[in-house]
Scaffold this active site. Structure first.
Site, PDB file in Angstrom:
ATOM      1  N   GLU A  63      -6.412   5.142  -8.924  1.00 15.22           N
ATOM      2  CA  GLU A  63      -7.701   5.643  -8.440  1.00 15.22           C
ATOM      3  C   GLU A  63      -8.286   6.741  -9.318  1.00 15.22           C
ATOM      4  OE1 GLU A  63      -9.576   6.771  -4.076  1.00 15.22           O
ATOM      5  OE2 GLU A  63      -7.762   5.602  -4.343  1.00 15.22           O
ATOM      6  N   ASP A 113       0.862  -1.189   0.000  1.00 12.98           N
ATOM      7  CA  ASP A 113       0.000   0.000   0.000  1.00 12.98           C
ATOM      8  C   ASP A 113       0.896   1.237   0.000  1.00 12.98           C
ATOM      9  OD1 ASP A 113      -2.231   1.585   0.102  1.00 12.98           O
ATOM     10  OD2 ASP A 113      -2.660   1.230   2.215  1.00 12.98           O
ATOM     11  N   PHE A 164     -11.960  -1.611   4.789  1.00 12.11           N
ATOM     12  CA  PHE A 164     -10.995  -0.968   5.671  1.00 12.11           C
ATOM     13  C   PHE A 164     -11.096  -1.516   7.089  1.00 12.11           C
ATOM     14  CE2 PHE A 164      -9.576   3.176   3.498  1.00 12.11           C
ATOM     15  CZ  PHE A 164      -9.537   2.556   2.266  1.00 12.11           C
ATOM     16  N   LYS A 188      -9.505   1.984  -9.268  1.00 13.51           N
ATOM     17  CA  LYS A 188     -10.061   2.176  -7.934  1.00 13.51           C
ATOM     18  C   LYS A 188     -11.178   3.217  -7.958  1.00 13.51           C
ATOM     19  CE  LYS A 188      -7.603   2.209  -4.118  1.00 13.51           C
ATOM     20  NZ  LYS A 188      -6.545   2.568  -3.136  1.00 13.51           N
ATOM     21  N   THR A 203     -12.964   0.812  -3.227  1.00 10.34           N
ATOM     22  CA  THR A 203     -12.297   1.184  -1.987  1.00 10.34           C
ATOM     23  C   THR A 203     -13.254   1.909  -1.044  1.00 10.34           C
ATOM     24  OG1 THR A 203     -10.299   2.240  -1.106  1.00 10.34           O
ATOM     25  CG2 THR A 203     -11.467   3.398  -2.888  1.00 10.34           C
TER      26      THR A 203
END
Length: 318
Positions: free
Chosen positions: A96, A17, A178, A132, A156
């Site tokens: 993203e 990440d 998450f 994303k 996400t």
């Protein structure tokens, strides 16, 4: 002795990440994920000045309205970093869509197509890229369209089973539920103390994993946003885990035992299969205060970093 990171890799696909290219080289993950926050940090690192200067030089040679030009340079930066990362990892790189498009399905689809086209122009096939998108209703609908075109997506800012179920119904390739941000919310609300087994973020991912496996859903579950190594260890066996370089290094340095905690064979008590239209999705989401607040907060944070990146680019273009 075998490190915990090596043991984790035996049962889970490990993803880095980060937008730090050198960290990815050093840690050798299978995949790599980035977001606006990580990209903004990376472009300020002198080690990547050559990437930034190439994008700025390209931008100075273009025409058109200033705002559109700045946005195009930011997109070029994202793809430039992604292309570098794609040349290092054997698997996928996530890029993203701008967070300020999180409630615009059409614009999200158009942006995703443009990113994929830019990757293709650089010799990176779509099979190496995940687009994303925030797991809003509009983001999920955009993913449904893109998946139909053979563009795999990573949804996400997933904080609830409702979001995960809607993503599954849309045929999304991968979701990023998450962990740490869920824990943050509960601690701020006065909950705890928590350990790895009672951590509400860990329990949320376990529930989503069980739901997917019990109902034969092929969408990949990739736990994200970890606050400590204990959360990661508690999810050993999850399809994928995206982990910061600092925590990857901590796991590499730890030679303790690491038992498997998640398995498709042990999903007893999984939630019943959901069927969600837009009304049901929105109602269920607003009834979950944590998920509603953290989704909004996450989008705000990413939008702020997108705007900061644009301001940096605008100033540097001259």
């Amino acid at each position: 002795m075998t490190s915990k990171l090596a043991r984790l890799r035996d049962m889970t696909v490990v993803v880095a990440d980060t937008g730090d290219i050198e960290a990815v080289r050093r840690l050798a993950p299978q995949d790599c994920t980035t977001n606006p926050t990580l990209l903004f940090k990376a472009v300020k690192d002198p080690a990547y000045a050559h990437i930034v200067e190439e994008a700025l030089g390209w931008g100075r040679a273009q025409g058109g309205p200033r705002a559109a030009l700045v946005a195009a340079v930011c997109d070029r930066l994202a793809v430039s970093f992604g292309t570098e990362l794609a040349g290092i990892v054997p698997g996928r790189v996530s890029t993203e869509v701008d967070a300020d498009l999180s409630f615009d399905t059409r614009a999200s689809v158009e942006k995703a197509r443009a990113l994929i086209a830019d990757y293709a122009a650089r010799g990176v096939p779509r099979e190496k890229v995940l687009i994303k998108l925030a797991a809003t209703w509009e983001g999920i609908r955009a993913a449904e369209i893109l998946q139909g075109e053979g563009i795999d997506c990573n949804l996400t800012l997933v904080f609830s089973l409702v979001q995960a179920a809607a993503c599954a119904d849309a045929g999304v390739f991968l979701i990023s539920p998450f962990v740490g941000r869920i824990l943050d919310w509960h601690v701020k609300a006065g909950g705890g103390p928590y350990d790895a087994e009672t951590d509400p973020g860990v329990l949320s991912v376990r529930r989503i994993y069980a739901y997917y496996k019990a109902h034969g859903i092929g969408t990949v579950v990739m736990g994200a946003s970890f606050r400590n190594a204990g959360e990661i260890e508690a999810l050993a066996g999850c399809d994928r885990l995206t982990i910061s370089p600092a925590l990857l290094e901590a796991l590499a340095a730890d030679e303790g035992d690491l038992p498997r905690r998640l398995s498709p064979d042990t999903v007893a008590g999984a939630p019943a299969r959901m069927s969600l239209d837009e009304r049901a999705f929105r109602l269920a989401l607003v009834e979950d205060a944590m998920a509603t607040e953290k989704l909004a907060e996450g989008i705000r944070g990413f939008v702020a970093d997108v705007r900061s990146l644009r301001a940096l680019v605008d100033g540097a273009l001259g």
